[in-house]
Write a protein that holds these residues in place. Structure first.
Motif, mmCIF file in Angstrom:
data_model
loop_
_atom_site.group_PDB
_atom_site.id
_atom_site.type_symbol
_atom_site.label_atom_id
_atom_site.label_comp_id
_atom_site.label_asym_id
_atom_site.label_seq_id
_atom_site.Cartn_x
_atom_site.Cartn_y
_atom_site.Cartn_z
ATOM 1 N N ARG A 165 12.416 4.504 12.241
ATOM 2 C CA ARG A 165 12.123 4.329 13.318
ATOM 3 C C ARG A 165 13.702 4.952 14.137
ATOM 4 N NH1 ARG A 165 8.733 3.936 16.306
ATOM 5 N NH2 ARG A 165 9.709 2.241 17.573
ATOM 6 N N VAL A 166 14.761 4.784 13.490
ATOM 7 C CA VAL A 166 16.033 5.243 14.043
ATOM 8 C C VAL A 166 16.608 6.157 13.359
ATOM 9 C CG1 VAL A 166 18.437 4.253 14.907
ATOM 10 C CG2 VAL A 166 16.226 2.764 14.969
ATOM 11 N N ARG A 167 17.136 7.264 13.918
ATOM 12 C CA ARG A 167 17.664 8.464 13.453
ATOM 13 C C ARG A 167 19.145 8.152 13.364
ATOM 14 N NH1 ARG A 167 17.682 12.939 15.401
ATOM 15 N NH2 ARG A 167 16.742 12.460 17.410
ATOM 16 N N VAL A 168 20.019 8.426 12.522
ATOM 17 C CA VAL A 168 21.633 8.327 12.775
ATOM 18 C C VAL A 168 22.281 9.469 11.889
ATOM 19 C CG1 VAL A 168 23.387 6.875 12.178
ATOM 20 C CG2 VAL A 168 21.202 5.629 12.006
ATOM 21 N N ASN A 169 23.077 10.069 12.953
ATOM 22 C CA ASN A 169 23.938 11.238 12.405
ATOM 23 C C ASN A 169 25.252 11.070 13.067
ATOM 24 O OD1 ASN A 169 21.654 13.154 11.582
ATOM 25 N ND2 ASN A 169 20.701 12.728 13.387
ATOM 26 N N ALA A 170 26.195 11.939 12.504
ATOM 27 C CA ALA A 170 27.418 12.027 13.013
ATOM 28 C C ALA A 170 28.212 13.347 13.284
ATOM 29 C CB ALA A 170 28.463 11.192 11.890
ATOM 30 N N GLU A 207 32.748 19.155 26.279
ATOM 31 C CA GLU A 207 31.676 19.765 26.376
ATOM 32 C C GLU A 207 30.990 20.411 25.025
ATOM 33 O OE1 GLU A 207 33.241 18.989 30.020
ATOM 34 O OE2 GLU A 207 33.915 19.969 28.618
ATOM 35 N N ASP A 208 31.988 20.789 24.130
ATOM 36 C CA ASP A 208 31.303 21.335 22.868
ATOM 37 C C ASP A 208 30.946 20.210 22.424
ATOM 38 O OD1 ASP A 208 32.615 23.810 23.099
ATOM 39 O OD2 ASP A 208 34.540 23.410 22.617
ATOM 40 N N ILE A 209 31.463 19.012 22.257
ATOM 41 C CA ILE A 209 30.948 17.924 21.601
ATOM 42 C C ILE A 209 29.710 17.360 21.948
ATOM 43 C CG2 ILE A 209 31.626 15.885 20.214
ATOM 44 C CD1 ILE A 209 33.246 18.270 19.467
ATOM 45 N N ALA A 210 29.934 17.142 23.379
ATOM 46 C CA ALA A 210 28.534 16.807 23.997
ATOM 47 C C ALA A 210 27.287 17.672 23.910
ATOM 48 C CB ALA A 210 28.801 16.631 25.615
ATOM 49 N N GLY A 211 27.382 18.984 24.037
ATOM 50 C CA GLY A 211 26.239 19.489 23.425
ATOM 51 C C GLY A 211 25.420 19.220 22.313
ATOM 52 N N LEU A 212 26.239 19.104 21.266
ATOM 53 C CA LEU A 212 25.528 18.842 19.963
ATOM 54 C C LEU A 212 25.105 17.260 20.230
ATOM 55 C CD1 LEU A 212 24.413 19.436 17.107
ATOM 56 C CD2 LEU A 212 26.937 19.029 16.291
ATOM 57 N N THR A 213 25.912 16.266 20.771
ATOM 58 C CA THR A 213 25.486 15.071 20.881
ATOM 59 C C THR A 213 24.126 15.024 21.677
ATOM 60 O OG1 THR A 213 27.844 14.341 21.287
ATOM 61 C CG2 THR A 213 26.238 12.729 21.917
ATOM 62 N N GLY A 214 23.881 15.603 22.753
ATOM 63 C CA GLY A 214 22.906 15.797 23.481
ATOM 64 C C GLY A 214 21.505 16.169 22.850
ATOM 65 N N TYR A 215 21.745 17.222 21.865
ATOM 66 C CA TYR A 215 20.731 17.738 20.851
ATOM 67 C C TYR A 215 20.191 16.542 20.003
ATOM 68 C CZ TYR A 215 18.406 20.442 17.402
ATOM 69 O OH TYR A 215 17.409 20.708 16.384
ATOM 70 N N LEU A 216 21.328 15.966 19.360
ATOM 71 C CA LEU A 216 20.791 14.962 18.368
ATOM 72 C C LEU A 216 20.503 13.783 18.942
ATOM 73 C CD1 LEU A 216 24.128 15.151 16.224
ATOM 74 C CD2 LEU A 216 21.869 16.207 15.633
ATOM 75 N N LEU A 217 20.360 13.443 20.143
ATOM 76 C CA LEU A 217 19.737 12.364 20.825
ATOM 77 C C LEU A 217 18.252 12.751 21.363
ATOM 78 C CD1 LEU A 217 22.549 11.174 23.015
ATOM 79 C CD2 LEU A 217 21.598 9.770 21.117
ATOM 80 N N SER A 218 18.161 14.148 21.316
ATOM 81 C CA SER A 218 16.684 14.676 21.790
ATOM 82 C C SER A 218 15.540 14.588 20.862
ATOM 83 C CB SER A 218 16.843 16.048 22.333
ATOM 84 O OG SER A 218 17.086 16.941 21.393
ATOM 85 N N ALA A 219 14.292 14.876 21.340
ATOM 86 C CA ALA A 219 13.481 14.675 20.476
ATOM 87 C C ALA A 219 13.377 16.406 19.609
ATOM 88 C CB ALA A 219 12.011 14.706 21.172
ATOM 89 N N ASP A 220 13.971 17.139 20.095
ATOM 90 C CA ASP A 220 13.983 18.500 19.176
ATOM 91 C C ASP A 220 14.715 18.251 17.920
ATOM 92 O OD1 ASP A 220 12.991 19.679 21.456
ATOM 93 O OD2 ASP A 220 14.828 20.187 22.371
ATOM 94 N N SER A 221 15.525 17.417 17.868
ATOM 95 C CA SER A 221 16.248 16.784 16.553
ATOM 96 C C SER A 221 15.447 15.954 15.653
ATOM 97 C CB SER A 221 17.531 16.707 16.666
ATOM 98 O OG SER A 221 17.701 15.565 17.432
ATOM 99 N N GLY A 222 14.156 15.665 15.982
ATOM 100 C CA GLY A 222 13.313 14.737 15.441
ATOM 101 C C GLY A 222 13.245 14.807 13.947
ATOM 102 N N TRP A 223 13.715 15.714 13.267
ATOM 103 C CA TRP A 223 13.602 15.691 11.745
ATOM 104 C C TRP A 223 15.081 15.732 11.121
ATOM 105 C CZ3 TRP A 223 11.994 19.337 7.370
ATOM 106 C CH2 TRP A 223 11.477 18.587 6.324
ATOM 107 N N ILE A 224 15.847 15.230 11.939
ATOM 108 C CA ILE A 224 17.379 15.418 11.432
ATOM 109 C C ILE A 224 18.005 13.981 11.318
ATOM 110 C CG2 ILE A 224 19.665 16.218 11.992
ATOM 111 C CD1 ILE A 224 18.389 18.512 13.662
ATOM 112 N N THR A 225 18.442 13.675 10.280
ATOM 113 C CA THR A 225 19.086 12.332 9.976
ATOM 114 C C THR A 225 20.027 12.346 8.663
ATOM 115 O OG1 THR A 225 18.521 9.800 10.345
ATOM 116 C CG2 THR A 225 17.286 10.962 8.600
ATOM 117 N N GLY A 226 20.943 11.381 9.018
ATOM 118 C CA GLY A 226 22.021 11.175 7.812
ATOM 119 C C GLY A 226 22.718 12.448 7.535
ATOM 120 N N GLN A 227 23.204 13.195 8.652
ATOM 121 C CA GLN A 227 23.906 14.512 8.569
ATOM 122 C C GLN A 227 25.477 13.884 9.268
ATOM 123 O OE1 GLN A 227 22.662 16.870 6.568
ATOM 124 N NE2 GLN A 227 21.035 15.696 6.446
#
Length: 242
Positions: A165-170, A207-227
């Motif tokens: 239900r909830v993905r978590v990345n850093a 902005e370098d960090i915000a770009g990846l943050t935005g991607y990890l919050l999006s549906a496009d990263s829906g199969w990414i967790t624990g990274q």
């Protein structure tokens, strides 16, 4: 679908850059921070809500719940410290403070917001922030390196516990030009010296960090967790040739 995201540290460099990016993408953002003047200014600019509070006070987290109703589709914890001191100078209070702000605050933010995150229609995403210092050893980083190393462990544990239900990345940055890093960048010579330690020959930007943050919050990263993703100009893995 409109996404709803809470950003702890919303008045800081990375937090505000993330808020602006998400707002441009049509997200509803809610900012959390201590600096009421800066927080209210950014919130007004973006048409966002905000909560003024200190994450070392437990009531701040419950106040965020009251101020920003469920569902939450994302949570960003962009609050941290840069406490660089020799082991001889570090006190018990320094270690506790760094661990409280960097790690316990992150855990409490997720814990308190979990019910709202689980109400996300398509699953929610949490983004935490580690550091290059949790992957590579640097002198004078004992306290912050320890705290950020704990973020890596927290990311993996929560990713396992909260799936699917909830993905978590850093994200693990190297030094980024923000108000938090200003005391380290005392002059342009120091900036150039530190820049040359990176393969990309520059410091990071919010902005370098915000770009990846935005991607990890999006549906496009829906199969990414624990990274844990290094956004560090190559600092953790590459040795510049010159």
């Amino acid at each position: 679908m409109e996404r709803r995201v809470v950003i702890y540290g919303g008045s800081g460099g990375i937090g505000s850059a993330t808020a602006r990016l998400l707002s441009q993408q049509g997200c509803v953002v809610h900012l959390v921070g201590r600096n009421i003047a800066r927080l209210s200014s950014i919130a007004e600019e973006l048409g966002a809500g905000y909560t003024v509070g200190d994450i070392e006070q437990s009531e701040t987290f419950s106040q965020v719940q009251q101020d920003f109703s469920a569902p939450w589709d994302g949570l960003v914890y962009s609050i941290g410290t840069i406490n660089l001191m020799s082991l001889r100078r570090l006190t018990r209070e320094h270690f506790i403070k760094d661990f409280q702000v960097n790690c316990i605050g992150a855990a409490m933010a997720v814990q308190t917001g979990l019910a709202a995150l689980k109400k996300s229609e398509h699953g929610a995403s949490v983004v935490l922030y580690s550091s290059v210092a949790a992957r590579q050893g640097f002198a004078f980083h004992a306290s912050v390196g320890m705290a950020k190393g704990a973020i890596n462990g927290l990311t993996l544990a929560l990713a396992a516990e909260l799936a699917p239900r909830v993905r978590v990345n850093a994200i693990a940055p190297s030094i980024v030009r923000t108000s938090l890093s200003e005391p380290l960048l005392v002059n342009e010579k120091m900036v150039e010296t530190i820049s040359q330690m990176h393969a990309m020959k520059r410091l990071g930007s919010a902005e370098d960090i915000a770009g990846l943050t935005g991607y990890l919050l999006s549906a496009d990263s829906g199969w990414i967790t624990g990274q844990i993703f290094g956004v560090d100009g190559g600092r953790s893995t590459v040795r510049p040739s010159g």
